[in-house]
Design a protein around this motif. Structure first.
Motif, short mmCIF file in Angstrom:
data_model
loop_
_atom_site.label_atom_id
_atom_site.label_comp_id
_atom_site.label_asym_id
_atom_site.label_seq_id
_atom_site.Cartn_x
_atom_site.Cartn_y
_atom_site.Cartn_z
N SER A 90 -3.09 0.05 6.19
CA SER A 90 -4.06 -0.44 5.21
C SER A 90 -3.36 -1.00 3.97
N CYS A 125 -8.36 2.18 1.14
CA CYS A 125 -7.43 3.32 1.26
C CYS A 125 -7.09 3.55 2.72
N ASP A 126 -8.12 3.81 3.52
CA ASP A 126 -7.89 3.96 4.95
C ASP A 126 -9.17 3.67 5.72
N TRP A 134 -14.05 0.61 5.81
CA TRP A 134 -12.94 1.09 4.99
C TRP A 134 -13.38 2.11 3.97
#
Ligand SMILES: [Zn+2]
Ligand SMILES: [Zn+2]
Length: 320
Positions: A90, A125-126, A134
């Motif tokens: 990411s 972030c992830d 996301w």
């Protein structure tokens, strides 16, 4: 707004957004819309992690999030799609960021092409396997407008790993493209040109003055003439040995008056003198020093003469 967990159904995933209006009747659902439908290929539909998908499925997700041609510029769109499908982490993403997502935009006084803002949607972030989208975090960002400098725009984009670059946006007024950097990483307020120059002595005047301000404040001495001398020095000097700088009095320890002259003191300078530039930390390397302080209370002319002779660190000047 309620986001339901993703329902895997054949090779289609749905995220349903329910908008509720609290006008008396709490159960009164005013609207129901399908927010996101990602049709994954047979290979990808069993893989819940975005990074395991094939390029085609990643690009479908891109289209859903940013539209087919978010920037309106073919070359930029192609790069955005390339990074979206080829990034393995990411942190490697850069994305299209709509200008409306920026709040509290403030312009940099020294460099008009740079603004800082709060990015309300926030950086990726992830990957959230449940929401099928996301996880994000609100960020302070530095926006750099490349109105007159499209060559640098593409160069920085190409070298994006060197900077913490979140994405590309477009100024709705000037219609010029903007690169969006992490504000903290951009904290030295360096212009894009100087960002790739890790040596202080190669920086441009405005970047050196920004660094001065960061280290000493805008008006460290409270005296215009002295502040100007200090600033002139800060961008003129070409080796650490030449630098004279502002030293707050509380950096001196063990101050002792010399016996024969009450205008001269000895002290230990706890922060210490500059002897080199640290290219990794982008700050000065210092060494604790014993110094002699000369008080020019009764002799401002002598003070000016001393400054013009460019004394080195072993004779630091401080007005009391
Ligand atoms: Zn696929
Ligand atoms: Zn610069």
């Amino acid at each position: 707004m309620i986001i339901t967990p993703v329902t895997p159904h054949l090779n289609t995933f749905l995220i349903i957004t329910l908008s509720k209006k609290m006008d008396g009747d709490t159960s009164n659902i005013k609207s129901l819309k399908f927010q996101m439908i990602v049709k994954l290929c047979l290979g990808c539909k069993f893989k819940s992690n975005f990074f395991d998908w094939c390029d085609a499925c990643k690009l479908k997700h891109f289209k859903l999030n940013y539209d087919k041609s978010p920037s309106g510029n073919n070359e930029i769109d192609n790069r955005l799609k390339y990074y979206y499908s080829k990034s393995g982490l990411s942190e490697e993403f850069i994305e299209w960021i709509s200008y409306e997502e920026f709040k509290d935009i403030t312009h940099n006084v020294v460099n008009k092409e740079t603004y800082s803002a709060l990015w309300s949607k926030g950086c990726i972030c992830d990957w959230n396997k449940d929401k099928f989208n996301w996880n994000r975090k609100i960020k302070k960002v530095a926006l750099v407008n490349f109105e007159y400098n499209i060559i640098d725009f593409y160069r920085v984009l190409k070298e994006k790993e060197q900077y913490k670059l979140y994405g590309i946006s477009k100024d709705p007024t000037s219609h010029s493209y903007i690169l969006v950097f992490d504000d903290e990483v951009y904290n030295q307020n360096l212009c894009v040109k100087c960002q790739i120059l890790s040596n202080f002595f190669y920086w441009c005047k405005s970047c050196k003055l920004n660094h001065f301000q960061l280290n000493y404040g805008e008006f460290p001495s409270g005296n215009d003439e002295i502040d100007n001398i200090l600033k002139d020095h800060y961008y003129d000097f070409i080796s650490p040995k030449e630098l004279i700088e502002w030293i707050p009095y509380n950096e001196f320890r063990d101050i002792v008056l010399t016996a024969d002259n009450k205008e001269i003191y000895n002290a230990l300078w706890s922060k210490g003198c500059i002897y080199d530039w640290d290219e990794d930390k982008l700050s000065w390397i210092r060494e604790v020093k014993k110094v002699t302080l000369v008080n020019f209370k009764c002799s401002i002319n002598d003070f000016n003469i001393m400054v013009s002779y460019n004394l080195q660190y072993f004779l630091k000047l401080h007005l009391l």
